[in-house]
Design a protein around this motif. Structure first.
Motif, PDB file in Angstrom:
ATOM      1  N   HIS A  75      20.309  -3.901 -62.574  1.00 51.56           N
ATOM      2  CA  HIS A  75      19.430  -4.953 -63.090  1.00 51.56           C
ATOM      3  C   HIS A  75      17.958  -4.517 -63.103  1.00 51.56           C
ATOM      4  O   HIS A  75      17.285  -4.652 -64.118  1.00 51.56           O
ATOM      5  N   CYS A  76      17.456  -3.963 -61.989  1.00 47.39           N
ATOM      6  CA  CYS A  76      16.034  -3.590 -61.930  1.00 47.39           C
ATOM      7  C   CYS A  76      15.811  -2.084 -61.859  1.00 47.39           C
ATOM      8  O   CYS A  76      14.676  -1.622 -61.937  1.00 47.39           O
ATOM      9  N   ALA A 111      19.437  -8.996 -56.692  1.00 46.70           N
ATOM     10  CA  ALA A 111      20.750  -8.873 -57.326  1.00 46.70           C
ATOM     11  C   ALA A 111      21.790  -8.513 -56.272  1.00 46.70           C
ATOM     12  O   ALA A 111      21.473  -7.971 -55.214  1.00 46.70           O
ATOM     13  N   PRO A 128      23.036 -10.145 -61.403  1.00 47.65           N
ATOM     14  CA  PRO A 128      21.646 -10.552 -61.201  1.00 47.65           C
ATOM     15  C   PRO A 128      21.556 -11.847 -60.396  1.00 47.65           C
ATOM     16  O   PRO A 128      22.439 -12.700 -60.451  1.00 47.65           O
TER      17      PRO A 128
END
Length: 141
Positions: A75-76, A111, A128
């Motif tokens: 996600h990041c 997440a 997430p």
């Protein structure tokens, strides 16, 4: 409230002492604004990492591949080769069991990363964090 109203259920222990009340979601939505001031507003404390469970999994590790310590958040983009040695931690161990299911919380975006250790492979799922929960997904009793 009538006897047949199922929006409120009184809860009793085995001796017959009242220990609580179960309120339906609809009734809760009606009364919550009126009693909000009486509800403690402390943020829930974060549970400690279950390191003992991780140590037990490593002790009984019988997979044909070495112990797996790398974690990646799709996600990041946060990544580590060894989550155990990071200071400060990029990922916190959320849960772990002897069956090989290991879950982490990304410290950057919250997440959830779940690693499933199977006999011949590892699968990874990244979910997430959702701040606003959908009311349609709440449990109903």
């Amino acid at each position: 409230m009538s006897k047949n109203d199922d929006s409120l259920t009184e809860l009793f222990d085995k001796e017959g002492n009242q220990i609580g009340v179960l309120i339906s979601a609809d009734l809760w939505a009606q009364i919550k604004p009126h009693i909000k001031q009486f509800i403690p507003s402390e943020a829930p404390k974060e549970r400690p990492e279950p390191i003992k469970d991780w140590e037990i999994l490593k002790e009984y590790w019988d997979f044909p591949y070495p112990v797996d310590t790398d974690v990646h958040c799709e996600h990041c983009g946060t990544r580590t080769e060894n989550w155990e040695t990071d200071t400060p931690r990029k990922f916190k161990l959320a849960s772990c069991n002897l069956g090989g299911l290991v879950s982490f919380k990304c410290q950057q975006c919250n997440a959830r990363i779940v690693k499933k250790h199977f006999k011949n492979e590892i699968t990874v799922e990244c979910t997430p964090y959702i701040d606003e929960k959908s009311k349609n997904m709440e449990a109903r009793y």
